[in-house]
Write an enzyme that holds these catalytic residues in place. Structure first.
Site, PDB file in Angstrom:
ATOM      1  N   GLY A  35       0.840  -1.186   0.000  1.00 46.41           N
ATOM      2  CA  GLY A  35       0.000   0.000   0.000  1.00 46.41           C
ATOM      3  C   GLY A  35       0.874   1.234   0.000  1.00 46.41           C
ATOM      4  N   SER A  36       0.265   2.393   0.092  1.00 47.69           N
ATOM      5  CA  SER A  36       1.015   3.637  -0.032  1.00 47.69           C
ATOM      6  C   SER A  36       2.025   3.825   1.098  1.00 47.69           C
ATOM      7  CB  SER A  36       0.042   4.823  -0.071  1.00 47.69           C
ATOM      8  OG  SER A  36      -0.777   4.839   1.098  1.00 47.69           O
ATOM      9  N   GLU A  38       3.882   1.695   2.359  1.00 47.91           N
ATOM     10  CA  GLU A  38       5.005   0.765   2.190  1.00 47.91           C
ATOM     11  C   GLU A  38       5.884   1.119   0.987  1.00 47.91           C
ATOM     12  OE1 GLU A  38       2.332  -0.102   4.681  1.00 47.91           O
ATOM     13  OE2 GLU A  38       1.659  -0.567   2.643  1.00 47.91           O
ATOM     14  N   GLU A  57      -4.154  -9.735   2.355  1.00 49.31           N
ATOM     15  CA  GLU A  57      -3.137  -9.862   3.406  1.00 49.31           C
ATOM     16  C   GLU A  57      -3.196 -11.191   4.146  1.00 49.31           C
ATOM     17  OE1 GLU A  57      -3.768  -5.444   2.730  1.00 49.31           O
ATOM     18  OE2 GLU A  57      -5.071  -7.216   2.916  1.00 49.31           O
ATOM     19  N   HIS A  80       0.066  -3.675   4.939  1.00 53.20           N
ATOM     20  CA  HIS A  80      -0.318  -2.284   4.743  1.00 53.20           C
ATOM     21  C   HIS A  80      -1.061  -1.744   5.961  1.00 53.20           C
ATOM     22  CE1 HIS A  80      -1.613   1.415   3.056  1.00 53.20           C
ATOM     23  NE2 HIS A  80      -2.846   1.048   2.752  1.00 53.20           N
ATOM     24  N   HIS A 287     -11.382 -30.064  22.473  1.00 58.57           N
ATOM     25  CA  HIS A 287     -12.310 -29.294  21.647  1.00 58.57           C
ATOM     26  C   HIS A 287     -13.737 -29.383  22.188  1.00 58.57           C
ATOM     27  CE1 HIS A 287     -13.484 -28.250  17.198  1.00 58.57           C
ATOM     28  NE2 HIS A 287     -13.852 -27.324  18.049  1.00 58.57           N
ATOM     29  N   GLY A 407      -7.678 -23.970  14.122  1.00 62.86           N
ATOM     30  CA  GLY A 407      -9.084 -24.223  13.846  1.00 62.86           C
ATOM     31  C   GLY A 407      -9.720 -23.179  12.955  1.00 62.86           C
TER      32      GLY A 407
END
Length: 537
Positions: A35-36, A38, A57, A80, A287, A407
């Protein structure tokens, strides 16, 4: 022409010094979605680096996760600002649970305007990814950025390994900094000799010991060492509940199968054993709610883990802290000679599945097993079909199997891309449910761009089979949102230039898989599965 190699710079821009840190740490493959904020970091991208673009991402994080696990070194991810980090958080959580070393960076708005709530500014950027990173920092000064990233790498690689986060304001990269000289940590620690001697004595005195192997074993490259330990113990071997790696050869005569993440079922399998050694896993991950009767019995539990939190939360065990590989070898050295293996394997081979239409999951997985090339790597995210995969697709070599420990869905398909990037000389087979695949289907595009040898086997039961299984297990009724009909996965793959085929007849499956595995680049095989097959435990 001079052949003299220039010495690395010791002073330069923050960008130059950071790139040198990344070289020193072996992180010249960069995963991201730019993005800008970066752009200043990515400008004049080094020729000796490789940028792997994820179209979202979450996909970038999972690709880096698979790559880091396959290389056993931290991977570098550039996201970003706040929105990009937010998109990535689900798979960042998975990386944390996987104990995957990642150095995750994100752009931040310029320091000069941060006080004015700028567009794309991240408020309290370091808090956003917590608690699912080991360390999080936005350096106080631009010149501190290279050192922060060097320290981030070191922390990510220290046991227990995991992701770390560095937020970097966008204008910092052009400032001047010195090349840092960070510390380096030895990772081959072992418990104290008295603790190891006590555990060895308990194992020697055991009449019927069990060894429970967890993901820490394969993460630490200790697959073969675990076999040696089991044979010296004379133990029955089980895989820990919801393990994300294969940690013991599943065709070994001492391997008895997989422990369920259900207290009663796990207790029943461990009940005959007077001493249980759990290595590289918690004691235990459940679980389903309930108390494990085995905890109220006379069975003695011992644990070796590299994670202090895992030790603190393990029930009833005497826990020893140390790196897994070194600890296993030290313990094995105290146990004496190997004992004879059982004449009859403890785990019976599954019956041959019958072919029928619509296709049963047992037949599909057995066919994947029969057609996989030698040395193929398996990446799996098909929760409703995991029992069939565990039963019908035996993993016999270390580093050969990857799944997610969290999970959460959306990790498997891009993780297979990362695993394949690290292993271009071997076929990677991604076994993924249709529901799972739709969380990150765009990762197929990245596989095409890098011409990776991946077979995406989409098990299409037209819905969230895991939820169907849980609904039956928990006696829930009339649950909405379980069905996902009407998606053409072959057409989705074709739109990203990945060839694919749909298989509805069981007699066509073997040839379709062989054709896919024989191709040079990525292929998708959509397998129509009977929605009535598959279960959780």
């Amino acid at each position: 022409m001079s052949t003299k190699t220039e010495a690395p710079k010791t002073r330069g821009t923050v960008q130059e010094m950071t790139n040198q840190v990344l070289r020193d740490c072996g992180m010249t493959t960069m995963f991201g979605n730019p993005g800008s904020t970066e752009l200043n970091f990515l400008t004049d991208f080094p020729e000796d680096f490789r940028y792997v673009l994820g179209l979202q991402e979450a996909a970038a994080i999972a690709m880096a996760d698979g790559y880091a696990q396959a290389t056993r070194n931290a991977a570098f991810v550039n996201l970003h600002s706040a929105a990009g980090v937010g998109n990535a958080l689900g798979n960042l959580f998975t990386a944390y649970k996987n104990h995957t070393p990642l150095v995750v960076t994100a752009g931040q708005q310029a320091r000069d305007i941060l006080l004015y709530q700028p567009y794309l500014g991240a408020d309290r950027a370091t808090e956003f990814p917590r608690p699912y990173v080991k360390w999080s920092i936005e350096p106080a000064r631009p010149q501190d950025v290279p050192l922060a990233i060097a320290q981030a790498y070191e922390i990510a690689m220290q046991h227990p390994r995991g992701p770390v986060f560095v937020s970097v304001p966008s204008e910092d990269w052009a400032e001047t900094a010195d090349m840092p000289t960070p510390a380096r940590t030895r990772h081959d620690t072992v418990p104290g000799p008295d603790a190891l001697a006590d555990m060895a004595a308990a194992l020697k005195a055991a009449k019927n010991p069990a060894l429970v192997v967890g993901s820490g074993i394969d993460r630490d490259g200790a697959f073969d060492a675990a076999v040696d330990l089991a044979e010296r113990m004379g133990a029955t071997v089980f895989e820990a509940p919801v393990s994300s790696r294969a940690n013991f050869p599943e065709d070994h005569p001492r391997f008895a199968g997989f422990l369920p993440a259900m207290p009663e079922g796990l207790s029943k399998l461990l009940e005959p054993h007077d001493v249980v050694a759990v290595i590289g896993a918690p004691v235990f991950t459940f679980h389903i709610f309930g108390r494990a009767p085995i905890f109220d019995s006379d069975t003695a539990f011992w644990q070796i883990t590299d994670d202090p939190d895992e030790a603190a939360h393990s029930q009833v065990a005497t826990s020893l802290l140390g790196s897994i590989g070194a600890s296993i070898k030290a313990l094995a050295g105290l146990l004496g000679e190997r004992k004879a293996n059982p004449a009859t394997p403890l785990r019976a081979k599954p019956d041959k599945a019958k072919g029928r239409d619509p296709m049963g999951i047992d037949f599909a997985i057995q066919t994947i097993d029969a057609t996989r090339p030698d040395g193929a790597l398996i990446v799996e995210e098909a929760p409703s079909h995991r029992p069939a995969i565990q039963r019908d697709l035996p993993i016999t070599q270390g580093g050969g199997f990857f799944t997610m420990a969290s999970g959460g869905l959306g990790w498997g398909l891009p993780a297979a891309v990362g695993v394949s990037l690290a292993n271009r000389d071997r076929r990677t087979i991604c076994i993924v449910g249709d529901g799972s695949s739709m969380y990150s289907i765009q990762a197929i595009w990245t596989a095409v761009q890098h011409d990776l040898p991946v077979t995406f086997a989409v098990l299409n039961n037209q819905g969230y089979g895991a939820l169907r299984g849980f609904a039956a297990l928990m006696q829930s009724r009339s649950i909405p949102g379980m069905d996902v009909p009407g998606i053409d996965y072959v057409q989705l793959a074709a739109s990203m230039r990945c060839p694919g085929t749909r298989v509805t007849a069981h007699g066509d499956l073997a040839q379709a898989l062989r054709d896919a595995h024989g191709a040079a680049g990525p292929q998708l095989v959509e397998i129509a599965i009977d929605p009535a097959t598959g279960k959780i435990y």
